[in-house]
Every structure is written in structure tokens, then in C-alpha cells.
Design a protein around this motif. Sequence first.
Motif, mmCIF file in Angstrom:
data_model
loop_
_atom_site.group_PDB
_atom_site.id
_atom_site.type_symbol
_atom_site.label_atom_id
_atom_site.label_comp_id
_atom_site.label_asym_id
_atom_site.label_seq_id
_atom_site.Cartn_x
_atom_site.Cartn_y
_atom_site.Cartn_z
ATOM 1 N N THR A 16 25.845 66.055 39.963
ATOM 2 C CA THR A 16 26.771 65.478 39.487
ATOM 3 C C THR A 16 27.432 64.921 41.071
ATOM 4 O OG1 THR A 16 28.492 67.113 39.226
ATOM 5 C CG2 THR A 16 27.220 66.456 37.625
ATOM 6 N N GLY A 17 27.982 64.129 41.640
ATOM 7 C CA GLY A 17 28.890 63.305 42.382
ATOM 8 C C GLY A 17 27.565 63.683 44.062
ATOM 9 N N ALA A 18 26.316 63.172 43.528
ATOM 10 C CA ALA A 18 25.192 63.527 44.854
ATOM 11 C C ALA A 18 24.687 61.954 45.562
ATOM 12 C CB ALA A 18 24.489 64.187 44.241
ATOM 13 N N ASP A 70 30.470 58.800 34.804
ATOM 14 C CA ASP A 70 32.537 59.335 34.812
ATOM 15 C C ASP A 70 32.179 60.796 34.836
ATOM 16 O OD1 ASP A 70 35.127 60.134 35.734
ATOM 17 O OD2 ASP A 70 35.584 58.396 34.999
ATOM 18 N N VAL A 71 32.378 61.967 35.546
ATOM 19 C CA VAL A 71 32.275 63.204 34.483
ATOM 20 C C VAL A 71 33.521 63.058 34.003
ATOM 21 C CG1 VAL A 71 30.650 63.797 36.629
ATOM 22 C CG2 VAL A 71 32.866 64.060 36.797
ATOM 23 N N VAL A 95 24.868 71.354 38.787
ATOM 24 C CA VAL A 95 25.289 71.816 39.938
ATOM 25 C C VAL A 95 26.801 70.382 40.409
ATOM 26 C CG1 VAL A 95 25.296 71.495 42.643
ATOM 27 C CG2 VAL A 95 23.314 71.813 42.002
ATOM 28 N N ASN A 96 27.575 71.091 40.474
ATOM 29 C CA ASN A 96 29.110 70.414 39.558
ATOM 30 C C ASN A 96 29.877 70.180 41.222
ATOM 31 O OD1 ASN A 96 29.211 70.145 36.736
ATOM 32 N ND2 ASN A 96 28.859 72.605 36.815
ATOM 33 N N LEU A 97 28.965 69.534 41.497
ATOM 34 C CA LEU A 97 29.334 68.051 42.772
ATOM 35 C C LEU A 97 31.123 67.754 42.903
ATOM 36 C CD1 LEU A 97 26.229 68.142 43.941
ATOM 37 C CD2 LEU A 97 27.870 69.710 45.851
ATOM 38 N N ARG A 123 38.077 69.490 34.706
ATOM 39 C CA ARG A 123 37.493 68.088 33.277
ATOM 40 C C ARG A 123 36.178 68.158 33.592
ATOM 41 N NH1 ARG A 123 38.955 63.510 30.368
ATOM 42 N NH2 ARG A 123 40.604 63.812 31.400
ATOM 43 N N GLY A 124 35.728 67.300 34.308
ATOM 44 C CA GLY A 124 34.184 66.966 34.374
ATOM 45 C C GLY A 124 33.242 68.148 34.535
ATOM 46 N N THR A 125 33.640 69.052 35.503
ATOM 47 C CA THR A 125 32.784 70.700 35.684
ATOM 48 C C THR A 125 32.426 70.735 33.993
ATOM 49 O OG1 THR A 125 33.935 70.847 37.354
ATOM 50 C CG2 THR A 125 32.720 72.307 36.435
ATOM 51 N N PHE A 126 34.236 70.983 33.116
ATOM 52 C CA PHE A 126 33.081 71.385 31.566
ATOM 53 C C PHE A 126 33.289 70.811 31.334
ATOM 54 C CE2 PHE A 126 35.853 70.011 27.700
ATOM 55 C CZ PHE A 126 35.340 71.241 26.680
ATOM 56 N N VAL A 127 33.607 68.808 31.146
ATOM 57 C CA VAL A 127 32.655 68.160 30.300
ATOM 58 C C VAL A 127 30.935 68.439 30.209
ATOM 59 C CG1 VAL A 127 31.575 65.565 29.792
ATOM 60 C CG2 VAL A 127 34.965 66.808 29.696
ATOM 61 N N VAL A 128 30.255 68.174 32.117
ATOM 62 C CA VAL A 128 29.072 68.252 32.473
ATOM 63 C C VAL A 128 28.630 69.716 31.575
ATOM 64 C CG1 VAL A 128 27.569 67.739 34.233
ATOM 65 C CG2 VAL A 128 29.922 66.271 33.815
#
Length: 258
Positions: A16-18, A70-71, A95-97, A123-128
Motif C-alpha cells: 500500500t502507498g507505493a 483508499d486504505v 507491506v503497509n506503507l 485504520r488503513g493498516t487494520f482494514v488492509v
Amino acid sequence: MTTQHAFPAERTAVLTGAASARGIGRATADRLAGEGWSIAILDINAEDAQAAAAEIGANRAVKAIGVGADVSDEASVDRAITEIEQALPPIVGLVNLAGISSPTPFMETTVAEWDKVFAINMRGTFVVSQRVLKGMIDRELGRIVSISSISAQRGGGTYSKVAYSASKAGILGFTRALAREVGEHNITVNAIAPGPIDTDIMGGTLTEERKAQMSEGIMMGRVGTREEVAALIAFLLSADAGYITAATYDINGGLQVS
Ligand SMILES: NC(=O)c1ccc[n+]([C@@H]2O[C@H](COP(=O)([O-])OP(=O)(O)OC[C@H]3O[C@@H](n4cnc5c(N)ncnc54)[C@H](O)[C@@H]3O)[C@@H](O)[C@H]2O)c1
């Protein structure tokens, strides 16, 4: 007792976020592609995600796709991961970035800004993670790495302030508690805590003057590079790292001695 599962030759890393050209995620995607991973880039910026994936796929001769999502939005993440699962080999790495900075002093921070920072960074890290874990648990294999920050350990001190530090500290508890729940499925969950890295997240591209200022107090006398962070993440995603979980890896040139 759990048994170790070999890594499949064909496997996917979701990052994410890459999408951003000078970001840590982009460098990590490139590094992982060089190690034979298929690459899925999930970013709020769909166009850049697709362009980054196309370039990495062509340069590294691997399968790569970029998906806009959107994460912080569960439905958006579900759509994106479903698309990735249909297009690419099994997801072994996440990888949660995806993250945003927040330089606002505490007394000026609004509830709206606080919520936005937490929605994306935490929350994005949780959801993904929850969405990707469904398949990892079925296959009894997975590696998750989330990006915290030295800001969580030192209480800011680089660029961002309380909201960011608190959200990145959340990543540390998240990582340890999740590692405890999914270890029995042969899934590792780790965090890394970078010091200042030469990307554009701290209010734009760092000038040489700003880099020199930031280097004060750093034992190695400089800010870090995104390639150095990419190498650490790639190791934690590798088959060799199967006995490392619930850990936080410092990568800060010695700025924090913990
Ligand atoms: N650069 C540093 O000094 C540093 C230090 C410690 C931690 N970090 C963390 O590393 C991670 C990567 O940062 P970077 O420095 O590469 O910055 P960056 O700004 O280049 O990357 C952040 C990425 O997240 C994406 N993004 C933002 N909101 C999103 C959303 N809602 N959904 C999906 N994607 C979204 C952006 O489009 C961008 O591609 C961040 O979590 C950051 O907090 C960076």
C-alpha cells in the motif's frame, strides 16, 4: 505445533502507498520484484500506481499491477484486493506503507485532522491486513510488515507531531497483538521504525540544508535512503525471516538507541 511451509515460486507482495515516485514503497516494490515477487501496488493515486507497476513489471520482468484504493475505506480495499487476487499469484507478503504526515502542533490539531491521520495510518493498516489475511490464513503462509516511525518511539522530533506519533505508536501494539493471533497460521507480523528518510513526505523534497540539519544527532551523520529501508522490508518478507515476528526493527542511523 506449526509446520513451516515453503514459499511458492509464484507469489505476490501487496504494497500500500507505493505509488509515489520518490517513496519508500516504490523502492520496496522494485526491490521485491528483483527478488522474484509479483507486485501489487495499492494507492489512493490510481494513475501513479498503474504507472509504477507498469514500469516495475517491464524493468524486472515480473507480473505487476497498480490499483487505486483508499486504505481507510473497507469497500474500496475489498474491491482492490479482490482484483489483485484474481490477477496475480497467491498473496504471501503485505507491506503497509500508506501514510500521511501531520506537522500541526497539538493545540492547533482539530478533531478532523486527528481522525484523518488515524484513518489512513492506523485504520488503513487494520482494514488492509484483515482483508489480505483471509487468504493468508487459508494458505497457512504470510508475511506482514507495517511501517511505524521513530516518531512513535521518541515522541516526534523529526517533522510530524502528536497525531502522527500516536498513530504510528498504534502500529506497534497492532503488530504485536496481531502476531500473537496469527502465528499459529505460519504468518509473521512485524513493524519497522524508520528515522528520517529522504522522501517527500515531510512537506516536500528535502533540500541539502534540511538534510544537514536533520543529520545532527544521527550517529551515521546523514538521513537514510529509501533503498536502505526497502532492503530491510525485503528481508522481513523473505522465507529466511520465518522465525521473526512481533518485532520492531529500528532503522534510523542510530538516532534512537533503544
Ligand atoms: N520518509 C520518512 O522519513 C519516514 C519515516 C518514518 C516512517 N515513514 C512512513 O513510511 C511510509 C511511506 O512514506 P514515504 O516517506 O515513502 O512517503 P510518501 O508520501 O512518498 O508515500 C506515502 C504514500 O501513501 C499514499 N497514500 C496516502 N493516503 C493514502 C490512502 N488513503 N490510501 C492509499 N494510499 C495512500 C500516497 O499516495 C503515497 O504514495 C509512511 O507510512 C510514512 O509515515 C516515513
